[in-house]
Design an enzyme around this catalytic site. Sequence first.
Site, PDB file in Angstrom:
ATOM      1  N   TYR A 141       0.181   5.472  -5.100  1.00 54.11           N
ATOM      2  CA  TYR A 141      -0.407   7.021  -4.364  1.00 54.11           C
ATOM      3  C   TYR A 141      -0.080   6.709  -2.942  1.00 54.11           C
ATOM      4  O   TYR A 141       0.103   7.605  -2.167  1.00 54.11           O
ATOM      5  CB  TYR A 141      -1.822   6.777  -4.589  1.00 54.11           C
ATOM      6  N   GLY A 142      -0.374   5.231  -2.557  1.00 55.10           N
ATOM      7  CA  GLY A 142      -0.312   4.954  -1.056  1.00 55.10           C
ATOM      8  C   GLY A 142       0.789   5.697  -0.040  1.00 55.10           C
ATOM      9  O   GLY A 142       0.712   5.774   1.006  1.00 55.10           O
ATOM     10  N   ASP A 177      -7.726   5.213 -11.239  1.00 50.40           N
ATOM     11  CA  ASP A 177      -6.925   4.661  -9.944  1.00 50.40           C
ATOM     12  C   ASP A 177      -5.495   4.920 -10.196  1.00 50.40           C
ATOM     13  O   ASP A 177      -5.215   5.616 -11.368  1.00 50.40           O
ATOM     14  CB  ASP A 177      -7.276   3.413  -9.877  1.00 50.40           C
ATOM     15  N   SER A 178      -4.437   4.713  -9.277  1.00 51.25           N
ATOM     16  CA  SER A 178      -3.278   4.794  -9.438  1.00 51.25           C
ATOM     17  C   SER A 178      -2.863   3.575 -10.667  1.00 51.25           C
ATOM     18  O   SER A 178      -1.462   3.694 -10.960  1.00 51.25           O
ATOM     19  CB  SER A 178      -2.559   4.654  -8.326  1.00 51.25           C
ATOM     20  N   CYS A 189     -10.064   4.265  -6.066  1.00 53.81           N
ATOM     21  CA  CYS A 189      -9.101   4.233  -5.206  1.00 53.81           C
ATOM     22  C   CYS A 189      -9.229   4.555  -3.735  1.00 53.81           C
ATOM     23  O   CYS A 189      -9.667   5.735  -3.637  1.00 53.81           O
ATOM     24  CB  CYS A 189      -7.829   5.002  -5.978  1.00 53.81           C
ATOM     25  N   ASN A 190      -8.987   3.930  -2.879  1.00 54.00           N
ATOM     26  CA  ASN A 190      -9.280   4.083  -1.344  1.00 54.00           C
ATOM     27  C   ASN A 190      -8.394   5.260  -0.893  1.00 54.00           C
ATOM     28  O   ASN A 190      -8.795   6.214  -0.387  1.00 54.00           O
ATOM     29  CB  ASN A 190      -9.210   3.006  -0.315  1.00 54.00           C
ATOM     30  N   THR A 191      -7.070   5.293  -1.406  1.00 52.33           N
ATOM     31  CA  THR A 191      -6.026   6.147  -1.132  1.00 52.33           C
ATOM     32  C   THR A 191      -6.634   7.647  -1.749  1.00 52.33           C
ATOM     33  O   THR A 191      -6.527   8.608  -0.944  1.00 52.33           O
ATOM     34  CB  THR A 191      -4.799   5.940  -1.631  1.00 52.33           C
ATOM     35  N   GLU A 235       1.093  -4.541  -9.702  1.00 51.92           N
ATOM     36  CA  GLU A 235       1.430  -3.758 -10.905  1.00 51.92           C
ATOM     37  C   GLU A 235       2.768  -4.253 -11.981  1.00 51.92           C
ATOM     38  O   GLU A 235       2.323  -4.478 -13.080  1.00 51.92           O
ATOM     39  CB  GLU A 235       1.759  -2.516 -10.635  1.00 51.92           C
ATOM     40  N   CYS A 268      -7.961  -1.516  -0.302  1.00 52.09           N
ATOM     41  CA  CYS A 268      -7.298  -1.031  -1.477  1.00 52.09           C
ATOM     42  C   CYS A 268      -7.750  -1.698  -2.798  1.00 52.09           C
ATOM     43  O   CYS A 268      -8.014  -3.095  -2.633  1.00 52.09           O
ATOM     44  CB  CYS A 268      -5.712  -1.157  -1.339  1.00 52.09           C
ATOM     45  N   THR A 269      -8.141  -0.958  -3.825  1.00 47.43           N
ATOM     46  CA  THR A 269      -8.761  -1.747  -4.840  1.00 47.43           C
ATOM     47  C   THR A 269      -7.908  -2.887  -5.512  1.00 47.43           C
ATOM     48  O   THR A 269      -8.271  -3.606  -6.310  1.00 47.43           O
ATOM     49  CB  THR A 269      -9.405  -0.669  -5.740  1.00 47.43           C
ATOM     50  N   HIS A 270      -6.613  -2.665  -5.380  1.00 52.66           N
ATOM     51  CA  HIS A 270      -5.644  -3.645  -5.968  1.00 52.66           C
ATOM     52  C   HIS A 270      -5.665  -5.026  -5.234  1.00 52.66           C
ATOM     53  O   HIS A 270      -5.458  -5.870  -5.721  1.00 52.66           O
ATOM     54  CB  HIS A 270      -4.239  -3.382  -5.663  1.00 52.66           C
TER      55      HIS A 270
HETATM   56  N1  DGL Z   1      -5.591   1.125  -5.532  1.00 54.25           N
HETATM   57  C1  DGL Z   1      -5.562   2.081  -4.530  1.00 54.25           C
HETATM   58  C2  DGL Z   1      -6.138   2.145  -3.412  1.00 54.25           C
HETATM   59  O1  DGL Z   1      -7.230   1.709  -3.352  1.00 54.25           O
HETATM   60  C3  DGL Z   1      -4.019   2.891  -4.854  1.00 54.25           C
HETATM   61  C4  DGL Z   1      -2.892   2.108  -4.263  1.00 54.25           C
HETATM   62  C5  DGL Z   1      -1.571   2.739  -4.518  1.00 54.25           C
HETATM   63  O2  DGL Z   1      -1.441   3.592  -5.434  1.00 54.25           O
HETATM   64  O3  DGL Z   1      -0.882   2.916  -3.492  1.00 54.25           O
HETATM   65  O4  DGL Z   1      -5.858   2.591  -2.582  1.00 54.25           O
END
Ligand code: DGL
Length: 263
Positions: free
Chosen positions: A43-44, A11-12, A74-76, A152, A184-186
């Site tokens: 990443y988003g 993931d990011s 990571c969804n992105t 983060e 988003c996994t966060h």
């Molecule tokens: N955890 C991420 C996701 O599921 C990445 C979020 C990010 O880095 O913007 O999209």
Amino acid sequence: MQQKQPIGIFDSGVGGLNLWKPIQELLPQENTIYIADNAFSPYGKRSKDEIISRTFQVVESLIKKECKLIVVACNTATTNAIDKLREKFDLPFVGIEPALKPAALQSQTKTIGVLATQGTLSSKLFEKTSHTHAQGIKVVEQIGTGLVTAIEENGLETPALKTLLSNHLKPMLEQNIDRLVLGCTHYPYLVPLLEELLPPQVVVVDNSMAIARQTQYLLEKNKLQNPAQNSKGEHLFYCTGHEAQLKAFLPKGTPVEQLRVGQ
Ligand code: DGL
């Protein structure tokens, strides 16, 4: 022996740990390697091309470490790059994308909210999934601007994070959503705050457990399960930026190593 090789998860940042945990609980004998690509986070906000090329670089690092299957936690990254990853690399991939289907099926108000990154909401895969699974349903999309960085960098206990989240929820609540998809996994880290902020009729939809089951299914299908049923897997953690962020979300004393990706 290929079966003993690790599952790669990335993931990011710390968000993918919300998939690492159920995977490790469901498949305790499996070895894992986790990469938090925090040097490139979030990443988003990045362009599609940047997300794709960085995702390829992280995947190449995991393949160099002999991973037998990769979970794009990571969804992105999934919504922008998974098709291309599957075209290029000859190993199984598990991805995660916002759980629109169960939310649409369960909604009584026929209105669901999706909180996700800009990269996810603007992707072709999200558009396609929304078109296929949310027919007749109003999907209220909300970009979670600032949430990943706040999690983060500052952790989960700050009043600023609560205010930011509350501002993101407002437009969705005004439209009478009764399901909130965590895209988003966060965001599963925000569940305690969501319990405070959401009215009782709004149910949070999170598909982390389904991803762990999909990982199990693909290991079985490809005959890649570690046969060492009675031993406990080894888990290695890497980050591309500062170690402190990942360490803060892992049990005390867990070693985290820095890794260069893409050089
Ligand atoms: N955890 C991420 C996701 O599921 C990445 C979020 C990010 O880095 O913007 O999209």
